[in-house]
Motif scaffolding. Structure first.
Motif, PDB file in Angstrom:
ATOM      1  N   GLY A   1     -43.832 -24.098  70.904  1.00 30.58           N
ATOM      2  CA  GLY A   1     -44.326 -23.116  71.953  1.00 30.58           C
ATOM      3  C   GLY A   1     -45.332 -22.122  71.626  1.00 30.58           C
ATOM      4  N   VAL A   2     -45.078 -21.272  70.459  1.00 30.72           N
ATOM      5  CA  VAL A   2     -46.046 -20.270  69.837  1.00 30.72           C
ATOM      6  C   VAL A   2     -47.325 -21.180  69.379  1.00 30.72           C
ATOM      7  CG1 VAL A   2     -46.258 -19.035  67.925  1.00 30.72           C
ATOM      8  CG2 VAL A   2     -44.011 -18.685  69.183  1.00 30.72           C
ATOM      9  N   THR A   3     -47.208 -22.281  68.837  1.00 31.22           N
ATOM     10  CA  THR A   3     -48.406 -22.911  68.358  1.00 31.22           C
ATOM     11  C   THR A   3     -49.103 -23.410  69.644  1.00 31.22           C
ATOM     12  OG1 THR A   3     -47.281 -23.687  66.456  1.00 31.22           O
ATOM     13  CG2 THR A   3     -49.386 -24.956  67.157  1.00 31.22           C
TER      14      THR A   3
ATOM     15  N   PHE B   1     -49.073 -22.205  73.025  1.00 38.20           N
ATOM     16  CA  PHE B   1     -49.611 -21.100  74.090  1.00 38.20           C
ATOM     17  C   PHE B   1     -50.332 -20.084  73.085  1.00 38.20           C
ATOM     18  CE2 PHE B   1     -45.899 -23.124  76.049  1.00 38.20           C
ATOM     19  CZ  PHE B   1     -46.690 -23.576  77.346  1.00 38.20           C
ATOM     20  N   ALA B   2     -50.005 -20.044  71.759  1.00 38.47           N
ATOM     21  CA  ALA B   2     -50.844 -18.925  71.141  1.00 38.47           C
ATOM     22  C   ALA B   2     -51.962 -19.668  69.991  1.00 38.47           C
ATOM     23  CB  ALA B   2     -50.040 -17.910  70.275  1.00 38.47           C
ATOM     24  N   SER B   3     -51.557 -20.053  68.802  1.00 36.93           N
ATOM     25  CA  SER B   3     -51.998 -20.516  67.681  1.00 36.93           C
ATOM     26  C   SER B   3     -51.500 -20.754  66.598  1.00 36.93           C
ATOM     27  CB  SER B   3     -53.635 -19.767  67.526  1.00 36.93           C
ATOM     28  OG  SER B   3     -53.190 -18.517  66.804  1.00 36.93           O
ATOM     29  N   GLU B   4     -52.028 -21.464  65.545  1.00 32.02           N
ATOM     30  CA  GLU B   4     -51.201 -21.697  64.379  1.00 32.02           C
ATOM     31  C   GLU B   4     -51.237 -20.470  63.756  1.00 32.02           C
ATOM     32  OE1 GLU B   4     -53.699 -23.519  65.227  1.00 32.02           O
ATOM     33  OE2 GLU B   4     -53.233 -25.676  65.484  1.00 32.02           O
ATOM     34  N   VAL B   5     -52.021 -19.655  63.732  1.00 30.61           N
ATOM     35  CA  VAL B   5     -52.115 -18.374  63.286  1.00 30.61           C
ATOM     36  C   VAL B   5     -50.787 -17.401  63.426  1.00 30.61           C
ATOM     37  CG1 VAL B   5     -53.249 -16.062  62.787  1.00 30.61           C
ATOM     38  CG2 VAL B   5     -54.408 -18.478  62.802  1.00 30.61           C
ATOM     39  N   ALA B   6     -50.672 -17.535  64.962  1.00 33.41           N
ATOM     40  CA  ALA B   6     -49.299 -16.721  65.357  1.00 33.41           C
ATOM     41  C   ALA B   6     -48.380 -17.131  64.613  1.00 33.41           C
ATOM     42  CB  ALA B   6     -49.267 -16.870  66.876  1.00 33.41           C
ATOM     43  N   LEU B   7     -47.861 -18.559  64.573  1.00 28.11           N
ATOM     44  CA  LEU B   7     -47.057 -19.235  64.011  1.00 28.11           C
ATOM     45  C   LEU B   7     -46.490 -18.826  62.449  1.00 28.11           C
ATOM     46  CD1 LEU B   7     -44.518 -21.375  64.254  1.00 28.11           C
ATOM     47  CD2 LEU B   7     -45.877 -23.014  63.853  1.00 28.11           C
ATOM     48  N   VAL B   8     -47.655 -18.733  61.589  1.00 24.13           N
ATOM     49  CA  VAL B   8     -47.654 -18.453  60.278  1.00 24.13           C
ATOM     50  C   VAL B   8     -47.330 -16.878  60.139  1.00 24.13           C
ATOM     51  CG1 VAL B   8     -49.123 -18.183  58.387  1.00 24.13           C
ATOM     52  CG2 VAL B   8     -49.566 -20.272  59.733  1.00 24.13           C
TER      53      VAL B   8
END
Length: 229
Positions: A190-192, A194-201
């Motif tokens: 969900g984070v990836t 609706f946000a981005s891979e950067v937010a997940l990292v």
């Protein structure tokens, strides 16, 4: 209050333990970024197209040793504010587990690249719709498996084949932990999405700590049944 009593109390209270945890998570997060940044930087620049799925998998290769080192550091962290050395534990785990974790991580990434490419080109394949559902289920199951495998290979010294077997065994042996990991996988997806891979990292250390917490029963059983004490 004597000096000895003050020394014993310093770093052992609830506030100090919370501060120690936050500090450890921040240091581990920075080290994950440092060790995984070559691949993650390239991953952010890739277009989300079917042809880039294998390249995306290759970019994630450095993330395996980084996550393994994070698991090791969080497992061996001190809860006392006066005795914090998360960076040392991280680098020790990185050196110890680098080769072993790649034996698990690289084949999983290769498999996920195959599944991802198949799903990305699904409309052109001309296969039934239920095949896509099956592929998604297989991808989710293999991700839950590799999560267990990462924990085991990060904390114990087993052969890759034994790690694979124990990780598969734990999926059915600890259904609550498997369900908790599935929820963690949904959150990460969900984070990836609706946000981005950067937010997940940026949440990597928190998600890793949660994974380690979920794996508590598995770690205990591996220690009691499959290691020499």
């Amino acid at each position: 209050m004597s000096d000895v009593g003050a020394a014993r109390r310093f770093g052992t209270g609830p506030l100090s333990r919370v501060a120690a945890l936050v500090y450890t998570l921040l240091v581990v997060e920075l080290l994950i970024l440092l060790t995984a940044v070559p691949g993650l930087g390239a991953l952010v620049l890739l277009d989300r197209s079917a042809g880039n799925v294998p390249l995306a998998a290759a970019c994630l290769l450095p993330a395996g040793p980084a996550l393994s080192a994070a698991l090791y550091a969080l497992r061996h962290r001190s809860r006392e504010l006066a005795d914090l050395r998360p960076a040392g534990a991280f680098w020790r785990g990185y050196r110890l587990n680098f080769a072993g974790v790649l034996k698990i991580w690289a084949p999983w990434l290769a498999w996920m690249a195959v599944v991802g490419t198949s799903l990305a080109n699904f409309s052109a394949a001309g296969v039934p719709g239920w095949w896509a559902v099956l592929l998604v289920a297989v991808a989710a199951g293999s991700t839950l498996w590799v999560a267990n495998a990462l924990v085991i290979t990060s904390l114990f010294a087993f052969r890759a084949v034994d790690v694979a077997r124990l990780a598969a065994y734990a999926l059915g042996r600890f259904p609550r932990a498997t369900l908790a990991d599935a929820c963690l996988l949904v959150v990460a997806a969900g984070v990836t999405l609706f946000a981005s891979e950067v937010a997940l990292v940026l949440l990597a250390s928190v998600l890793t700590a949660t994974l380690l917490w979920n794996a508590g029963p598995m770690i205990t059983e591996v220690q009691q049944r499959f290691t020499r004490r």
